[in-house]
Design a protein around this motif. Sequence first.
Motif, PDB file in Angstrom:
ATOM      1  N   VAL A 220      -2.966  37.671  20.099  1.00  0.00           N
ATOM      2  CA  VAL A 220      -2.779  36.259  20.458  1.00  0.00           C
ATOM      3  C   VAL A 220      -3.472  35.362  19.436  1.00  0.00           C
ATOM      4  CG1 VAL A 220      -3.373  34.475  22.150  1.00  0.00           C
ATOM      5  CG2 VAL A 220      -2.448  36.660  22.927  1.00  0.00           C
ATOM      6  N   ILE A 221      -4.694  35.742  19.048  1.00  0.00           N
ATOM      7  CA  ILE A 221      -5.445  34.932  18.087  1.00  0.00           C
ATOM      8  C   ILE A 221      -4.807  34.995  16.711  1.00  0.00           C
ATOM      9  CG2 ILE A 221      -7.690  34.566  17.002  1.00  0.00           C
ATOM     10  CD1 ILE A 221      -8.922  36.039  19.422  1.00  0.00           C
ATOM     11  N   LEU A 222      -4.485  36.216  16.258  1.00  0.00           N
ATOM     12  CA  LEU A 222      -3.991  36.403  14.901  1.00  0.00           C
ATOM     13  C   LEU A 222      -2.612  35.778  14.703  1.00  0.00           C
ATOM     14  CD1 LEU A 222      -4.903  37.687  12.257  1.00  0.00           C
ATOM     15  CD2 LEU A 222      -3.790  39.797  12.944  1.00  0.00           C
ATOM     16  N   SER A 223      -1.744  35.895  15.698  1.00  0.00           N
ATOM     17  CA  SER A 223      -0.394  35.334  15.570  1.00  0.00           C
ATOM     18  C   SER A 223      -0.395  33.824  15.791  1.00  0.00           C
ATOM     19  CB  SER A 223       0.558  35.997  16.572  1.00  0.00           C
ATOM     20  OG  SER A 223       0.240  35.635  17.902  1.00  0.00           O
ATOM     21  N   GLY A 224      -1.364  33.330  16.546  1.00  0.00           N
ATOM     22  CA  GLY A 224      -1.401  31.903  16.860  1.00  0.00           C
ATOM     23  C   GLY A 224      -0.423  31.508  17.949  1.00  0.00           C
ATOM     24  N   VAL A 225       0.303  32.475  18.516  1.00  0.00           N
ATOM     25  CA  VAL A 225       1.284  32.202  19.576  1.00  0.00           C
ATOM     26  C   VAL A 225       0.604  32.438  20.914  1.00  0.00           C
ATOM     27  CG1 VAL A 225       3.497  32.822  20.581  1.00  0.00           C
ATOM     28  CG2 VAL A 225       3.194  32.875  18.102  1.00  0.00           C
ATOM     29  N   ARG A 226       0.443  31.377  21.687  1.00  0.00           N
ATOM     30  CA  ARG A 226      -0.306  31.472  22.938  1.00  0.00           C
ATOM     31  C   ARG A 226       0.590  31.497  24.174  1.00  0.00           C
ATOM     32  NH1 ARG A 226      -4.212  26.459  22.024  1.00  0.00           N
ATOM     33  NH2 ARG A 226      -2.663  25.847  20.460  1.00  0.00           N
ATOM     34  N   SER A 227       1.885  31.519  24.001  1.00  0.00           N
ATOM     35  CA  SER A 227       2.814  31.440  25.124  1.00  0.00           C
ATOM     36  C   SER A 227       2.708  32.674  26.038  1.00  0.00           C
ATOM     37  CB  SER A 227       4.255  31.318  24.616  1.00  0.00           C
ATOM     38  OG  SER A 227       5.170  31.439  25.683  1.00  0.00           O
ATOM     39  N   ARG A 228       2.518  32.414  27.321  1.00  0.00           N
ATOM     40  CA  ARG A 228       2.491  33.517  28.286  1.00  0.00           C
ATOM     41  C   ARG A 228       3.874  34.131  28.459  1.00  0.00           C
ATOM     42  NH1 ARG A 228       3.620  31.358  33.828  1.00  0.00           N
ATOM     43  NH2 ARG A 228       3.914  29.097  33.664  1.00  0.00           N
ATOM     44  N   TRP A 229       4.910  33.357  28.119  1.00  0.00           N
ATOM     45  CA  TRP A 229       6.265  33.871  28.273  1.00  0.00           C
ATOM     46  C   TRP A 229       6.578  34.938  27.223  1.00  0.00           C
ATOM     47  CZ3 TRP A 229       8.301  32.834  32.746  1.00  0.00           C
ATOM     48  CH2 TRP A 229       7.883  31.684  33.428  1.00  0.00           C
ATOM     49  N   VAL A 230       5.919  34.881  26.080  1.00  0.00           N
ATOM     50  CA  VAL A 230       6.069  35.946  25.080  1.00  0.00           C
ATOM     51  C   VAL A 230       5.528  37.254  25.640  1.00  0.00           C
ATOM     52  CG1 VAL A 230       5.196  36.787  22.855  1.00  0.00           C
ATOM     53  CG2 VAL A 230       6.089  34.463  23.053  1.00  0.00           C
ATOM     54  N   VAL A 231       4.342  37.186  26.253  1.00  0.00           N
ATOM     55  CA  VAL A 231       3.751  38.392  26.830  1.00  0.00           C
ATOM     56  C   VAL A 231       4.574  38.851  28.036  1.00  0.00           C
ATOM     57  CG1 VAL A 231       1.655  39.396  27.793  1.00  0.00           C
ATOM     58  CG2 VAL A 231       1.486  37.683  25.992  1.00  0.00           C
ATOM     59  N   ALA A 232       5.140  37.906  28.783  1.00  0.00           N
ATOM     60  CA  ALA A 232       6.032  38.276  29.883  1.00  0.00           C
ATOM     61  C   ALA A 232       7.241  39.047  29.349  1.00  0.00           C
ATOM     62  CB  ALA A 232       6.487  37.029  30.634  1.00  0.00           C
ATOM     63  N   THR A 233       7.743  38.625  28.195  1.00  0.00           N
ATOM     64  CA  THR A 233       8.866  39.342  27.570  1.00  0.00           C
ATOM     65  C   THR A 233       8.466  40.776  27.238  1.00  0.00           C
ATOM     66  OG1 THR A 233       9.701  37.277  26.613  1.00  0.00           O
ATOM     67  CG2 THR A 233      10.486  39.340  25.635  1.00  0.00           C
ATOM     68  N   SER A 234       7.233  40.957  26.757  1.00  0.00           N
ATOM     69  CA  SER A 234       6.781  42.319  26.468  1.00  0.00           C
ATOM     70  C   SER A 234       6.715  43.145  27.745  1.00  0.00           C
ATOM     71  CB  SER A 234       5.410  42.293  25.777  1.00  0.00           C
ATOM     72  OG  SER A 234       4.395  41.922  26.681  1.00  0.00           O
ATOM     73  N   GLY A 235       6.415  42.505  28.881  1.00  0.00           N
ATOM     74  CA  GLY A 235       6.437  43.208  30.155  1.00  0.00           C
ATOM     75  C   GLY A 235       7.837  43.676  30.517  1.00  0.00           C
ATOM     76  N   VAL A 236       8.834  42.817  30.285  1.00  0.00           N
ATOM     77  CA  VAL A 236      10.231  43.205  30.528  1.00  0.00           C
ATOM     78  C   VAL A 236      10.614  44.376  29.615  1.00  0.00           C
ATOM     79  CG1 VAL A 236      12.627  42.452  30.398  1.00  0.00           C
ATOM     80  CG2 VAL A 236      10.883  40.895  31.305  1.00  0.00           C
ATOM     81  N   LEU A 237      10.224  44.282  28.338  1.00  0.00           N
ATOM     82  CA  LEU A 237      10.533  45.357  27.392  1.00  0.00           C
ATOM     83  C   LEU A 237       9.881  46.668  27.812  1.00  0.00           C
ATOM     84  CD1 LEU A 237      10.199  43.446  23.984  1.00  0.00           C
ATOM     85  CD2 LEU A 237      12.302  44.190  25.114  1.00  0.00           C
ATOM     86  N   MET A 238       8.656  46.585  28.350  1.00  0.00           N
ATOM     87  CA  MET A 238       7.965  47.794  28.805  1.00  0.00           C
ATOM     88  C   MET A 238       8.739  48.449  29.949  1.00  0.00           C
ATOM     89  SD  MET A 238       5.102  49.259  27.730  1.00  0.00           S
ATOM     90  CE  MET A 238       3.802  48.110  27.307  1.00  0.00           C
TER      91      MET A 238
END
Length: 446
Positions: free
Chosen positions: A309-327
């Motif tokens: 999150v820090i390194l990419s600078g992208v703080r959107s929770r919806w991005v991480v939610a997408t990773s949950g769907v992918l999982m």
Amino acid sequence: MTTTVHPVDQVLPARQMASLGLQHMAISYLGSVAVPLMIASALKMSQADTIVLISTTLFCTGIATLLQTVGFWKFGVRLPVLQGAAFSSVGPVIAIGTNPQIGIAGICGAVIGAGIITMLIAPYVGRLRRFFPPVVIGCIVTVIGLQLLPVAYNWTGGGRGHADFGAPSFLLVAGVVLGTILVINRVGGPMMRNLAVLIGMIVGTLLAVALGMGDYSSVQESPWVTAPYPFYFGIPTFAILPIATILVVMIVQMVESMGLFVAIGDIVDKPIQEKEVVNGLRANGLASTIAGCFAAFPFIAHMENVGLVILSGVRSRWVVATSGVLMCLVALVPKAGAVIAATPSAALGGAGVAMFGVVVAAGVQTLAKVDYTSNRYNVMIVAFTIAIALVPVLAPTLFKQLPDWSQPFLHSGVVIACLVSVTLNILLNGVGKSDEAELKTVPHSL
């Protein structure tokens, strides 16, 4: 009148969401499968049952991540928090499962029972939020990064126990990944910078394969499709002692989770209050209850993704939610998961050094804003906390002779950091008096 959407709540274009979500999933995948692999090995499960256990754990990981990031009603902290099975649960779960009178059905019942109790006590634990001022948050974030760095070093060397650990070829791959991440951050466009870690891992993987690294035999052996479903290992059984055992683990995880939630909220410049902490702890309990139905394990936030999150600078929770769907989707296609699992560890090592290093930098950035001039106690809080919290990393056997009941609290540097820093702050500064000036909301990004 226009309302500004906080970066945490921004919904990005679909292509960005998919690629950034994949980046989060790729980083966390190995950690997600490590717990079921260790437990399956200890319980001497067949290959077919092991595949099922991995798939159900991955599926529940996705569900748990969606509960935290998207949330509903009074569940979910609604921050970019990616969940994963807790390593601290491995020992107790194995102890319960190897008891012939309990078995895996007893594990499921214990996780379900402890998850329900966690949901019920979450409001009481959440009241401790006021004991986490800036000096405490800074200590926790710093310890998170320092605790993770040895993991990155082991990956860089080829993996713990590798016969040729630290070979120049492994270091070369990790160095190329680091160099790629640096170059992209220096000359790449905004989207490339967001995906710098994933691109670095791909470049490192290609180099590693060219050098003869990577074992992809498991890809051929893995089935194309599997379907996780509840009660695969039978109807759960409930007993007081197994439930109490897992509950102790989950209480420890509640302390750690609370520190992580507060720290991540500070990192993404969306400080959370007692209500959000309680909602996050409830979601942990619900996720664990669901996991028990699917023969999975207690869940906690994955610290690895904090650095991303820090390194990419992208703080959107919806991005991480997408990773949950992918999982969840990968859980249905074990062959796809096997491809990700075959990523050479040296490529992960380069990414890990970058991500965990910036977590340490974020902690230092927070601690730099704490008042040490007019409040000399803050120096002692920081010094004592970091010195004691690193014991599990630098001297892991130091606490081994302490009572058994204390061991769950002493295995994790983050738990120790929470307990020590909060206790010292109360004793030396009093509640809410560690730093009268609130931290400025400056994005924690490099």
